[in-house]
Design a protein around this motif. Structure first.
Motif, short mmCIF file in Angstrom:
data_model
loop_
_atom_site.label_atom_id
_atom_site.label_comp_id
_atom_site.label_asym_id
_atom_site.label_seq_id
_atom_site.Cartn_x
_atom_site.Cartn_y
_atom_site.Cartn_z
N UNK A 33 -25.79 -94.57 -109.80
CA UNK A 33 -25.25 -93.59 -108.86
C UNK A 33 -23.74 -93.73 -108.72
N UNK A 34 -23.27 -94.97 -108.74
CA UNK A 34 -21.83 -95.21 -108.66
C UNK A 34 -21.13 -94.62 -109.88
N UNK A 35 -21.70 -94.83 -111.04
CA UNK A 35 -21.17 -94.25 -112.27
C UNK A 35 -21.09 -92.73 -112.17
N UNK A 36 -22.13 -92.13 -111.60
CA UNK A 36 -22.17 -90.67 -111.46
C UNK A 36 -21.06 -90.18 -110.55
N UNK A 37 -20.80 -90.90 -109.46
CA UNK A 37 -19.74 -90.49 -108.54
C UNK A 37 -18.37 -90.56 -109.21
N UNK A 38 -18.15 -91.59 -110.01
CA UNK A 38 -16.88 -91.71 -110.72
C UNK A 38 -16.70 -90.55 -111.69
N UNK A 39 -17.73 -90.28 -112.47
CA UNK A 39 -17.63 -89.23 -113.49
C UNK A 39 -17.62 -87.82 -112.90
N UNK A 40 -18.08 -87.67 -111.67
CA UNK A 40 -18.04 -86.36 -111.02
C UNK A 40 -16.61 -85.95 -110.68
N UNK A 41 -15.70 -86.93 -110.58
CA UNK A 41 -14.31 -86.64 -110.22
C UNK A 41 -13.39 -86.72 -111.43
N UNK A 42 -13.61 -87.68 -112.30
CA UNK A 42 -12.72 -87.89 -113.44
C UNK A 42 -13.45 -87.59 -114.75
N UNK A 43 -12.90 -86.67 -115.51
CA UNK A 43 -13.44 -86.32 -116.82
C UNK A 43 -13.10 -87.43 -117.81
N UNK A 44 -13.82 -87.50 -118.94
CA UNK A 44 -13.55 -88.56 -119.92
C UNK A 44 -12.09 -88.64 -120.36
N UNK A 45 -11.43 -87.50 -120.52
CA UNK A 45 -10.05 -87.51 -120.96
C UNK A 45 -9.06 -88.00 -119.93
N UNK A 46 -9.52 -88.21 -118.69
CA UNK A 46 -8.64 -88.70 -117.63
C UNK A 46 -8.76 -90.20 -117.42
N UNK A 47 -9.64 -90.84 -118.20
CA UNK A 47 -9.89 -92.26 -118.01
C UNK A 47 -9.65 -93.03 -119.31
N UNK A 48 -9.31 -94.30 -119.15
CA UNK A 48 -9.37 -95.26 -120.25
C UNK A 48 -10.69 -96.01 -120.06
N UNK A 49 -11.58 -95.92 -121.03
CA UNK A 49 -12.93 -96.45 -120.88
C UNK A 49 -13.18 -97.66 -121.77
N UNK A 50 -14.24 -98.42 -121.49
CA UNK A 50 -14.57 -99.56 -122.36
C UNK A 50 -14.75 -99.19 -123.82
N UNK A 51 -15.36 -98.04 -124.09
CA UNK A 51 -15.56 -97.63 -125.48
C UNK A 51 -14.23 -97.46 -126.20
N UNK A 52 -13.24 -96.94 -125.50
CA UNK A 52 -11.94 -96.72 -126.13
C UNK A 52 -11.28 -98.03 -126.51
N UNK A 53 -11.45 -99.05 -125.69
CA UNK A 53 -10.90 -100.36 -126.04
C UNK A 53 -11.71 -101.02 -127.15
N UNK A 54 -13.02 -101.02 -127.02
CA UNK A 54 -13.84 -101.80 -127.95
C UNK A 54 -13.78 -101.24 -129.37
N UNK A 55 -13.84 -99.92 -129.50
CA UNK A 55 -13.78 -99.34 -130.84
C UNK A 55 -14.80 -99.97 -131.76
N UNK A 56 -14.34 -100.51 -132.88
CA UNK A 56 -15.24 -101.14 -133.86
C UNK A 56 -15.32 -102.65 -133.69
N UNK A 57 -14.72 -103.17 -132.65
CA UNK A 57 -14.82 -104.62 -132.41
C UNK A 57 -16.22 -104.97 -131.93
N UNK A 58 -16.59 -106.22 -132.09
CA UNK A 58 -17.94 -106.66 -131.74
C UNK A 58 -18.16 -106.74 -130.23
#
Length: 407
Positions: free
Chosen positions: A215-240
């Motif tokens: 539910x907390x994740x949902x509240x965050x994403x209800x306000x900020x679109x993916x392009x407005x955030x730096x997310x874990x996926x963007x950092x991790x990329x192809x790293x393990x």
């Protein structure tokens, strides 16, 4: 955060500081650049385009507020709190300006304590208000009656907030961000608040389990679109792992990070596990998490005491991890005007230095934590002098890294 009752840049801000003052220097009479270590001319690294292309997110230093939403309890409530002792009362007797005012004043990290309230109304009638005969406003009752996470410092006691619902807090940040698209990235730390306060009539909070974390994740994403955030996926990329990516310095460059927010769940191991769920890492999640130095999920490290852990912080920063630390806690440093912890926080190299006094509180004293008033924070011991440039001969006020970056 203390739950009790009755019981920018170690590497870049100074460079950005130079940018803000270059505009005020006449081309016909070049200013003389001075470094904190030795005199020298500002080179190509003072160029904003160079900064955007070359400096990483983990090379910023940000001053942030802890309990960013908190308001000073009114006199009736403070009278009740003082029954628990002077020390406890002083620890709660402070407050922050609005989120917009903090961001305008170059705060670039915010922190919210959130209580799960899926049906609404769980925190509408705090026990402390009844005991202190504090008449709650219609706006308070209306906001607390709606479903969703509430922002509260100490349940049933320290409940005054500049934004009562997390969704409202986030919308205020989003509105400011939209109006200032070139701002330095804003780090938003969230910590769950599900500990019952030991007092008569206190609310039994809902556990912040995996359902709550979704539910907390949902509240965050209800306000900020993916392009407005730096997310874990963007950092991790192809790293393990996220930790491996951080140690490889895979953080985005400043240009890509401008105008964005970064969420961090700064909580205990059980809450981190609930947020991770069955995922191998944090794939698809909006928030980073704090952890220990060696955990695969760790890209952010939370180390409260820089005086005891300065060496640990320094090593983590050099390795590529982002570190949150505290310059003060429970108003002690401010009331005694002791700066050793603040100075240790800056000396440690931690990228995010949290405080309850980004501005001095006139009811407490002159203590404050800012890059503007603590010039030694602008340059770290590991830096070369050309990264720490200021200009003489200008009437323009000294600006912090955050302000410079919005120009």
């Amino acid at each position: 955060m203390r739950r009790h009752f009755l019981a920018a840049s170690a590497l870049v801000p100074a460079t950005l500081l130079a940018i803000s003052q270059l505009a005020s220097v006449s081309p016909a009479a070049p200013a003389v650049a001075q470094t904190t270590q030795s005199a020298g001319l500002c080179d190509h690294r003072c160029n904003p385009q160079w900064l955007d292309l070359n400096l990483r997110f983990d090379q910023l230093r940000l001053v942030g507020t802890a309990e960013s939403y908190k308001q000073r309890p009114n006199s009736a409530l403070m009278g009740l709190i003082r029954m628990g002792g002077k020390k406890d009362a002083e620890a709660l007797d402070y407050g922050h300006p609005t989120l917009t005012a903090q961001l305008d004043a170059d705060v670039r990290s915010l922190q919210f304590d959130v209580a799960y309230d899926p049906e609404g109304g769980a925190y509408r009638n705090p026990a402390g208000a009844s005991m202190a005969m504090d008449l709650l406003s219609d706006d308070y009752i209306r906001a607390m009656s709606k479903p969703g996470f509430k922002v509260i410092h100490v349940l049933d006691v320290d409940y005054a907030s500049s934004c009562l619902a997390l969704s409202d807090c986030l919308r205020q940040v989003a509105a400011w961000s939209k109006a200032h698209p070139r701002h330095l990235p804003i780090v938003i730390a969230l910590k769950t608040n599900d500990t019952k306060t030991p007092m008569p009539g206190a609310t039994k909070p809902r556990d912040c389990d995996e359902t709550a974390m979704n539910a907390l994740e949902t509240e965050v994403r209800a306000v900020f679109a993916p392009g407005q955030m730096i997310t874990p996926d963007q950092l991790q990329g192809r790293h393990n792992s996220l930790r491996e990516a951080a140690l490889a310095h895979a953080w985005p460059k400043l240009g890509a990070a401008r105008g964005k927010v970064i969420f961090v769940l700064d909580d205990d191991a059980a809450k981190i596990k609930a947020y991770q769920g069955v995922r191998k890492s944090l794939e698809g999640r909006a928030m980073f998490v704090t952890g220990d130095d060696t955990a695969p999920l760790t890209a952010f490290l939370s180390v409260d005491d820089p005086q005891k852990s300065g060496a640990r912080i320094g090593q983590a920063v050099r390795s590529g991890l982002m570190v949150l630390t505290r310059a003060d806690a429970e108003t002690r440093e401010a009331r005694e005007n002791k700066t050793a912890r603040r100075d240790a926080a800056f000396a440690s190299g931690a990228q995010i230095v949290q405080t309850n006094f980004a501005a001095a509180d006139p009811k407490i004293g002159n203590y404050r934590v800012s890059l503007e008033s603590n010039q030694g924070a602008l340059c770290g011991a590991q830096l070369k002098s050309e990264h720490c440039v200021s200009f003489e001969g200008s009437d323009a006020p000294v600006r912090t890294a955050s302000a410079a970056a919005t120009l």
